[in-house]
Design a protein around this motif. Sequence first.
Motif, short mmCIF file in Angstrom:
data_model
loop_
_atom_site.label_atom_id
_atom_site.label_comp_id
_atom_site.label_asym_id
_atom_site.label_seq_id
_atom_site.Cartn_x
_atom_site.Cartn_y
_atom_site.Cartn_z
N SER A 133 17.75 24.04 -36.94
CA SER A 133 17.69 24.88 -37.43
C SER A 133 19.39 25.63 -36.81
CB SER A 133 16.43 25.04 -36.82
OG SER A 133 16.40 26.96 -37.17
N ARG A 134 19.36 26.96 -37.58
CA ARG A 134 20.42 27.99 -36.81
C ARG A 134 20.34 29.19 -36.35
NH1 ARG A 134 23.05 29.26 -43.47
NH2 ARG A 134 23.73 27.59 -43.79
N THR A 135 18.94 29.05 -36.50
CA THR A 135 18.00 29.93 -34.90
C THR A 135 17.67 29.10 -34.04
OG1 THR A 135 16.12 29.48 -36.23
CG2 THR A 135 17.58 31.42 -36.78
N LEU A 136 18.63 27.24 -33.76
CA LEU A 136 18.31 26.92 -32.39
C LEU A 136 18.23 27.95 -30.59
CD1 LEU A 136 16.94 24.79 -31.15
CD2 LEU A 136 19.33 23.41 -31.33
N GLY A 137 19.24 28.68 -30.91
CA GLY A 137 19.96 29.54 -30.14
C GLY A 137 18.58 29.90 -29.16
N ALA A 138 18.63 30.47 -30.25
CA ALA A 138 16.95 32.31 -30.31
C ALA A 138 16.44 31.60 -29.86
CB ALA A 138 17.80 32.99 -31.51
N ILE A 140 11.92 23.12 -22.79
CA ILE A 140 11.88 23.14 -23.67
C ILE A 140 12.12 21.42 -23.02
CG2 ILE A 140 14.45 22.75 -25.27
CD1 ILE A 140 15.39 25.26 -23.78
N ILE A 141 11.00 20.78 -24.48
CA ILE A 141 10.91 19.37 -24.54
C ILE A 141 11.41 19.28 -25.66
CG2 ILE A 141 9.27 17.75 -24.94
CD1 ILE A 141 7.45 19.84 -24.30
N HIS A 142 12.69 18.33 -25.84
CA HIS A 142 13.09 17.10 -26.38
C HIS A 142 13.59 15.92 -27.38
CE1 HIS A 142 16.55 16.48 -23.80
NE2 HIS A 142 16.83 17.35 -23.01
N SER A 143 14.02 16.30 -27.93
CA SER A 143 14.11 14.39 -28.41
C SER A 143 16.07 13.93 -27.80
CB SER A 143 14.26 14.67 -30.25
OG SER A 143 15.54 14.95 -30.35
N LEU A 144 15.91 12.52 -27.27
CA LEU A 144 17.18 12.03 -27.27
C LEU A 144 18.57 12.52 -28.47
CD1 LEU A 144 19.10 10.06 -26.00
CD2 LEU A 144 18.33 8.34 -27.08
N HIS A 145 18.29 12.58 -29.13
CA HIS A 145 19.04 13.14 -30.38
C HIS A 145 19.21 14.52 -29.46
CE1 HIS A 145 22.05 12.62 -33.33
NE2 HIS A 145 21.62 13.53 -34.36
N ALA A 146 18.85 15.36 -29.57
CA ALA A 146 18.92 16.64 -28.95
C ALA A 146 19.23 17.47 -28.16
CB ALA A 146 17.55 17.94 -30.07
N ARG A 147 20.28 16.13 -27.16
CA ARG A 147 20.28 16.89 -26.27
C ARG A 147 20.71 17.51 -25.69
NH1 ARG A 147 21.95 11.51 -22.39
NH2 ARG A 147 19.60 10.69 -22.55
N ARG A 148 22.63 17.19 -26.13
CA ARG A 148 23.77 17.92 -26.36
C ARG A 148 23.19 18.77 -26.54
NH1 ARG A 148 28.12 13.16 -28.22
NH2 ARG A 148 27.85 11.90 -26.34
N SER A 149 22.86 19.86 -27.66
CA SER A 149 22.95 21.45 -28.34
C SER A 149 21.68 22.21 -27.25
CB SER A 149 21.51 21.00 -29.96
OG SER A 149 22.54 20.03 -30.34
N VAL A 150 20.67 21.14 -26.71
CA VAL A 150 19.84 22.03 -25.95
C VAL A 150 20.59 22.00 -24.68
CG1 VAL A 150 17.75 21.85 -24.44
CG2 VAL A 150 17.57 21.22 -26.91
N ALA A 151 21.19 21.30 -23.93
CA ALA A 151 21.71 21.93 -23.10
C ALA A 151 23.53 22.39 -23.11
CB ALA A 151 22.97 20.11 -22.24
N ARG A 152 23.96 22.56 -24.24
CA ARG A 152 24.30 23.53 -24.92
C ARG A 152 23.92 25.25 -24.72
NH1 ARG A 152 26.68 24.69 -30.13
NH2 ARG A 152 25.65 23.27 -30.37
N LEU A 153 23.18 25.00 -25.09
CA LEU A 153 22.87 26.37 -25.95
C LEU A 153 21.00 26.75 -24.83
CD1 LEU A 153 22.13 26.02 -29.30
CD2 LEU A 153 23.53 27.10 -28.69
N ALA A 154 21.04 25.70 -24.12
CA ALA A 154 19.78 26.86 -22.98
C ALA A 154 20.15 27.51 -22.14
CB ALA A 154 19.19 25.49 -22.55
N GLY A 155 20.07 28.24 -21.96
CA GLY A 155 20.24 29.34 -20.95
C GLY A 155 19.33 29.03 -19.62
#
Length: 331
Positions: free
Chosen positions: A261-266, A274-289
Amino acid sequence: MFTIDRASGLPIYLQIRHQIVYEIALGRLEPGAPLPSIRQLAATLRVTTVTVRHAYDALAAENLVISHPGKGVKVADLSADARVQVSLRREALADLFTPAVNRARALGYSPEEIRAGFQRALAVKGRPRVAFVGSEQEFVDRYMSLLAGTLRDLGVEVEGVLLSDLRRRGVEALGALEPPEHVATLVRSYAEVRKLLRDTAVPVFGLALELSSETRAELLALPRTARAVLVAECVNLIGMAHLIEQYWMPAATMRQVPLESRTLGAALRDAEVIIHSLHARRSVARLAGPGRRLLELRHDLSPISTARLRDELVASRLAVTDPPARMASPA
């Protein structure tokens, strides 16, 4: 250009390092010659990028290569000391063989017999190999390691293969000289891997996953009032949401956001957890405040699945003759 021998006992990064030094010694790699990129060589040899980076770092520490930002790694203009070091490697190889050759001569073996003996020794089959095929590098790194730990007592070598590489190269992705005895993959990839290997006799095993005990404990400890969002690949969102509901039922509806999703950060800014999958780890770590709690859905290999694979490996060793070609169904 480069190969690795997983049965040699020598660390893979050193095998890579030694071969590059040898190519430099022979003049095949001249000063300024580019080496394959870390990612490219890792894919070719079916090893992790960390392994190749370790080899390149060792060469750089010896002033044999130079890393140019944006331009990759190139052979250095060797100093006199470096040229001496390169030439010594060929002498070191001879030193390894000398004691065995001298003992063989003392026992009366002719040069022809000794040469034939070395050829037979090189042809001896190494440890049994299992290739784990994963759709993403994160899956390969995690589940290859878990599978290797499960099979360690059987003396099995486990190597990782990206599904994209198997699609592109076919059975060659499993080994240029000899394919592995067995191929394992997650259940979600089983049908495609089986189809890609349908013209081979290599058995394919589908491995099921289950939530790790640590992840289950984290979910059970979450307060029902926590504002949570689930981030995962679109194809896995619904299944992961149902899995979470077995251990945690939030007071309010949990928002589900595709990793693509393009609105993931928002979406992450409004969440406490934030519960996330293994593959989402990097994106979540980068975008999570700051202040957000991150809970990764970690999975282990199902003991039932790995037990079936272990039984097959043991049976194949005990078989007097090769078993008939077959494709194993997922556990």
